[in-house]
Design an enzyme around this catalytic site. Structure first.
Site, PDB file in Angstrom:
ATOM      1  N   ILE A 108      63.794  10.043  -6.604  1.00 31.12           N
ATOM      2  CA  ILE A 108      63.289   9.517  -5.332  1.00 31.12           C
ATOM      3  C   ILE A 108      63.493   8.015  -5.319  1.00 31.12           C
ATOM      4  O   ILE A 108      63.149   7.325  -6.276  1.00 31.12           O
ATOM      5  CB  ILE A 108      61.812   9.907  -5.089  1.00 31.12           C
ATOM      6  CG1 ILE A 108      61.226   9.132  -3.894  1.00 31.12           C
ATOM      7  CG2 ILE A 108      60.916   9.635  -6.292  1.00 31.12           C
ATOM      8  CD1 ILE A 108      60.747   9.989  -2.800  1.00 31.12           C
TER       9      ILE A 108
ATOM     10  N   MET B 202      62.697   4.644  -3.355  1.00 32.23           N
ATOM     11  CA  MET B 202      61.981   3.844  -2.360  1.00 32.23           C
ATOM     12  C   MET B 202      62.240   2.360  -2.620  1.00 32.23           C
ATOM     13  O   MET B 202      62.553   1.594  -1.714  1.00 32.23           O
ATOM     14  CB  MET B 202      60.469   4.099  -2.457  1.00 32.23           C
ATOM     15  CG  MET B 202      60.069   5.515  -2.160  1.00 32.23           C
ATOM     16  SD  MET B 202      58.319   5.800  -2.527  1.00 32.23           S
ATOM     17  CE  MET B 202      58.387   6.323  -4.208  1.00 32.23           C
TER      18      MET B 202
ATOM     19  N   PRO C 240      65.751  -4.038  -4.460  1.00 24.07           N
ATOM     20  CA  PRO C 240      65.631  -5.312  -5.180  1.00 24.07           C
ATOM     21  C   PRO C 240      64.663  -6.276  -4.478  1.00 24.07           C
ATOM     22  O   PRO C 240      63.907  -6.987  -5.139  1.00 24.07           O
ATOM     23  CB  PRO C 240      67.068  -5.852  -5.168  1.00 24.07           C
ATOM     24  CG  PRO C 240      67.933  -4.630  -5.051  1.00 24.07           C
ATOM     25  CD  PRO C 240      67.154  -3.640  -4.233  1.00 24.07           C
TER      26      PRO C 240
ATOM     27  N   ALA D 155      57.153  -0.028   9.652  1.00 21.81           N
ATOM     28  CA  ALA D 155      56.870   1.271   9.008  1.00 21.81           C
ATOM     29  C   ALA D 155      57.312   2.437   9.882  1.00 21.81           C
ATOM     30  O   ALA D 155      57.750   3.475   9.386  1.00 21.81           O
ATOM     31  CB  ALA D 155      55.384   1.371   8.710  1.00 21.81           C
TER      32      ALA D 155
ATOM     33  N   GLU E 105      51.918  12.230  -6.432  1.00 19.54           N
ATOM     34  CA  GLU E 105      52.655  11.413  -7.415  1.00 19.54           C
ATOM     35  C   GLU E 105      51.666  10.663  -8.313  1.00 19.54           C
ATOM     36  O   GLU E 105      51.816  10.606  -9.534  1.00 19.54           O
ATOM     37  CB  GLU E 105      53.572  10.419  -6.686  1.00 19.54           C
ATOM     38  CG  GLU E 105      54.215   9.420  -7.627  1.00 19.54           C
ATOM     39  CD  GLU E 105      55.404   8.654  -7.028  1.00 19.54           C
ATOM     40  OE1 GLU E 105      55.873   9.022  -5.941  1.00 19.54           O
ATOM     41  OE2 GLU E 105      55.849   7.684  -7.673  1.00 19.54           O
TER      42      GLU E 105
ATOM     43  N   HIS F   4      46.762   0.923 -36.629  1.00 23.30           N
ATOM     44  CA  HIS F   4      47.913   1.257 -37.488  1.00 23.30           C
ATOM     45  C   HIS F   4      48.407   0.029 -38.260  1.00 23.30           C
ATOM     46  O   HIS F   4      49.313   0.166 -39.096  1.00 23.30           O
ATOM     47  CB  HIS F   4      49.086   1.788 -36.655  1.00 23.30           C
ATOM     48  CG  HIS F   4      49.047   3.262 -36.390  1.00 23.30           C
ATOM     49  ND1 HIS F   4      48.164   3.853 -35.530  1.00 23.30           N
ATOM     50  CD2 HIS F   4      49.816   4.272 -36.873  1.00 23.30           C
ATOM     51  CE1 HIS F   4      48.394   5.152 -35.484  1.00 23.30           C
ATOM     52  NE2 HIS F   4      49.392   5.429 -36.301  1.00 23.30           N
TER      53      HIS F   4
HETATM   54  C1  LIG Z   1      60.584   2.185 -15.281  1.00 22.34           C
HETATM   55  C2  LIG Z   1      60.404   2.154 -13.791  1.00 22.34           C
HETATM   56  C3  LIG Z   1      60.613   3.318 -13.066  1.00 22.34           C
HETATM   57  C4  LIG Z   1      60.509   3.295 -11.673  1.00 22.34           C
HETATM   58  N1  LIG Z   1      60.797   4.432 -10.953  1.00 22.34           N
HETATM   59  C5  LIG Z   1      60.903   4.353  -9.599  1.00 22.34           C
HETATM   60  C6  LIG Z   1      61.406   5.445  -8.842  1.00 22.34           C
HETATM   61  O1  LIG Z   1      61.739   6.529  -9.370  1.00 22.34           O
HETATM   62  N2  LIG Z   1      61.532   5.296  -7.503  1.00 22.34           N
HETATM   63  C7  LIG Z   1      61.177   4.151  -6.872  1.00 22.34           C
HETATM   64  O2  LIG Z   1      61.323   4.084  -5.654  1.00 22.34           O
HETATM   65  N3  LIG Z   1      60.680   3.088  -7.555  1.00 22.34           N
HETATM   66  C8  LIG Z   1      60.544   3.167  -8.895  1.00 22.34           C
HETATM   67  N4  LIG Z   1      60.076   2.090  -9.621  1.00 22.34           N
HETATM   68  C9  LIG Z   1      59.722   0.872  -8.913  1.00 22.34           C
HETATM   69  C10 LIG Z   1      58.227   0.571  -8.895  1.00 22.34           C
HETATM   70  O3  LIG Z   1      57.564   1.479  -8.087  1.00 22.34           O
HETATM   71  C11 LIG Z   1      58.065  -0.891  -8.443  1.00 22.34           C
HETATM   72  O4  LIG Z   1      58.545  -1.700  -9.498  1.00 22.34           O
HETATM   73  C12 LIG Z   1      56.627  -1.227  -8.099  1.00 22.34           C
HETATM   74  O5  LIG Z   1      56.212  -0.565  -6.931  1.00 22.34           O
HETATM   75  C13 LIG Z   1      56.408  -2.744  -7.922  1.00 22.34           C
HETATM   76  O6  LIG Z   1      57.368  -3.296  -7.090  1.00 22.34           O
HETATM   77  P1  LIG Z   1      58.148  -4.627  -7.556  1.00 22.34           P
HETATM   78  O7  LIG Z   1      58.740  -4.346  -8.877  1.00 22.34           O
HETATM   79  O8  LIG Z   1      59.072  -5.027  -6.467  1.00 22.34           O
HETATM   80  O9  LIG Z   1      57.024  -5.705  -7.748  1.00 22.34           O
HETATM   81  P2  LIG Z   1      56.399  -6.662  -6.622  1.00 22.34           P
HETATM   82  O10 LIG Z   1      56.068  -5.850  -5.414  1.00 22.34           O
HETATM   83  O11 LIG Z   1      57.303  -7.828  -6.445  1.00 22.34           O
HETATM   84  O12 LIG Z   1      55.063  -7.119  -7.314  1.00 22.34           O
HETATM   85  C14 LIG Z   1      54.965  -8.209  -8.257  1.00 22.34           C
HETATM   86  C15 LIG Z   1      53.490  -8.445  -8.560  1.00 22.34           C
HETATM   87  O13 LIG Z   1      52.816  -8.829  -7.341  1.00 22.34           O
HETATM   88  C16 LIG Z   1      51.719  -7.985  -7.126  1.00 22.34           C
HETATM   89  N5  LIG Z   1      51.497  -7.756  -5.689  1.00 22.34           N
HETATM   90  C17 LIG Z   1      52.412  -7.430  -4.757  1.00 22.34           C
HETATM   91  N6  LIG Z   1      51.813  -7.261  -3.561  1.00 22.34           N
HETATM   92  C18 LIG Z   1      50.495  -7.487  -3.756  1.00 22.34           C
HETATM   93  C19 LIG Z   1      49.349  -7.446  -2.933  1.00 22.34           C
HETATM   94  N7  LIG Z   1      49.424  -7.121  -1.639  1.00 22.34           N
HETATM   95  N8  LIG Z   1      48.145  -7.744  -3.464  1.00 22.34           N
HETATM   96  C20 LIG Z   1      48.031  -8.058  -4.772  1.00 22.34           C
HETATM   97  N9  LIG Z   1      49.073  -8.093  -5.611  1.00 22.34           N
HETATM   98  C21 LIG Z   1      50.289  -7.797  -5.127  1.00 22.34           C
HETATM   99  C22 LIG Z   1      52.080  -6.665  -7.821  1.00 22.34           C
HETATM  100  O14 LIG Z   1      50.937  -5.885  -8.085  1.00 22.34           O
HETATM  101  C23 LIG Z   1      52.767  -7.194  -9.069  1.00 22.34           C
HETATM  102  O15 LIG Z   1      51.820  -7.523 -10.024  1.00 22.34           O
HETATM  103  C24 LIG Z   1      60.125   2.103 -11.012  1.00 22.34           C
HETATM  104  C25 LIG Z   1      59.865   0.951 -11.760  1.00 22.34           C
HETATM  105  C26 LIG Z   1      60.018   0.962 -13.129  1.00 22.34           C
HETATM  106  C27 LIG Z   1      59.783  -0.308 -13.884  1.00 22.34           C
END
Ligand SMILES: Cc1cc2nc3c(=O)[nH]c(=O)nc-3n(C[C@H](O)[C@H](O)[C@H](O)COP(=O)(O)OP(=O)(O)OC[C@H]3O[C@@H](n4cnc5c(N)ncnc54)[C@H](O)[C@@H]3O)c2cc1C
Length: 385
Positions: free
Chosen positions: A129, A131, A134, A184, A248, A344
């Protein structure tokens, strides 16, 4: 652990659990280290899961499934994978069955279901999936990938990142903007597959943990996607995401508690045999108290998760409850991981030890499926409304 009686499971569930346990011991645990080096599980493992009836058990029989609408069976699969300590498989397989397939089953038309579901049940097709982009993670509405209506087909452009199962996947549910002017309400879900020209993938990322799990980028360049691959209605994608994200987040919670239990068990065994100052490490009060604290917290978490599974079975789990569970259980998993590594000593930092891997694997649970900060926002939104 005390081995609290699990009141939600009956004899049939326990028989199913036994077959899952045996399958994991035979087909997963022995290969996990090799998969970690390859950065993904084997394709063969997917086929074996399919052969044994462990993928998409909820799918209707005419689509190859077993039409099991009792989520306790799904929970057993997640739990046993977690208890095996193989975190990559514990995330990747349930993502396919319990996170990706529901979108196609709930919102796909008959043609789409027939095209993808039987092969997802057999393990021939692996699901993902997509969503996150970058430039848009927590703020999903900021996504820029588009699917523009061209009469007979949608033209899809953009990219996605951090996609679990991405590299091996054959089928991916992609969130796109069908109307970029609408926020949205302009988001839709569409199914892409590897046969579509213009759809490419990056190589698996080098991650801190979850090494037996392929996470990569996906790229879409003028991909022509048949109209029938749209899931549900145009513009309703965000609504579907919000609905399905509850399951999920429950899946992530169930994996978290089971992986926590795995780490505690491994630590109990370790401290009993490790000696210092002519004593067993387990004789130190600090060790005993830490183990007692973790046991108490995990028992509480286990009962909480069991209750959530019952609620979900009765369709009573709402998004805020699921967010609270994801927040609670993944924070607990990470706390347990840290304490278990500490008990450990230096060995807890060595990759050959299960707790070291589980520690590295745990960290991302607080980030994906919506960060724990976003979980708190969702909880607050409900209580303040
Ligand atoms: C190993 C791995 C597997 C993944 N698998 C999938 C997948 O299968 N499909 C998919 O679509 N995505 C996937 N993801 C993506 C994941 O869901 C996103 O990384 C996550 O939702 C955070 O988005 P971002 O990395 O852009 O961080 P950002 O949104 O840039 O967030 C950075 C920081 O800001 C904070 N922040 C952002 N907005 C707010 C707010 N409104 N209030 C307070 N704090 C906030 C966040 O909590 C975080 O600490 C995966 C990520 C990883 C690392």
């Amino acid at each position: 652990m005390f081995g609290l009686p699990r009141l939600l499971f009956n004899e049939e569930h326990e028989l199913f659990r036994q077959s899952v346990k045996e399958f994991i011991a035979r087909e997963i645990t022995p290969y996990n280290s090799e998969w970690e080096k390859q950065k993904m599980v084997s394709r063969e493992s997917w086929l074996k899961l399919g052969e044994n009836g462990f993928l998409g058990i909820q799918a209707p029989e005419e689509l190859g499934g077993m039409n099991i609408q009792d989520f306790r069976y799904n929970a057993i699969l997640i739990e046993e994978l977690g208890l095996s300590g193989c975190s990559g498989p514990a995330i990747g397989y349930p993502l396919h069955s319990d996170i990706v397939m529901p979108y196609i089953l709930h919102y796909g038309n008959e043609e789409t279901k027939k095209k993808y579901i039987p092969k997802m049940v057999s393990g021939e097709y692996i699901g993902a999936i997509a969503m996150t982009e970058p430039g848009a993670g927590s703020d999903l509405q900021g996504m820029r990938s588009t699917a523009i209506d061209h009469g007979d087909y949608y033209l899809v452009n953009g990219s996605k990142t951090f996609i679990t199962n991405g590299y091996l996947s054959d089928v991916v549910v992609v969130a796109v903007k069908t109307d970029p002017s609408k926020g949205a309400k302009g988001i839709s879900l569409i199914v892409l597959d590897n046969s579509m020209e213009g759809y490419t993938k990056g190589v698996p990322f080098e991650k801190v943990g979850l090494h037996a799990q392929d996470t990569c980028e996906l790229f879409f360049e003028d991909v022509k996607v048949p109209k029938e691959n749209l899931l549900g209605k145009e513009g309703d994608g965000f609504k579907y995401l919000m609905h399905e994200l509850a399951q999920e987040r429950l899946v992530v919670s169930l994996a978290a508690i089971a992986l926590g239990e795995y780490m505690l068990q491994a630590t109990v065994e370790y401290v009993k045999q490790r000696k210092a100052f002519n004593k067993s490490i387990s004789d130190f009060q600090n060790t005993r108290f830490k183990l007692a604290e973790m046991t108490a917290a995990l028992e509480q978490g286990r009962i909480y998760c069991d209750q959530l599974v019952i609620l979900h079975n009765d369709k009573l789990l709402d998004p805020a409850m699921a967010s609270a569970a994801k927040y609670n259980m993944t924070e607990l998993q990470c706390k347990v991981a840290d304490e278990c590594v500490q008990l450990h000593g230096g060995y807890g930092y060595m990759w050959e030890y299960g707790v070291a891997r589980a520690y590295a694997d745990a960290r991302v649970q607080r980030i994906y499926a919506g960060t724990n900060e976003i979980m708190k926002e969702l909880i607050a939104r409900k209580i303040l409304k």
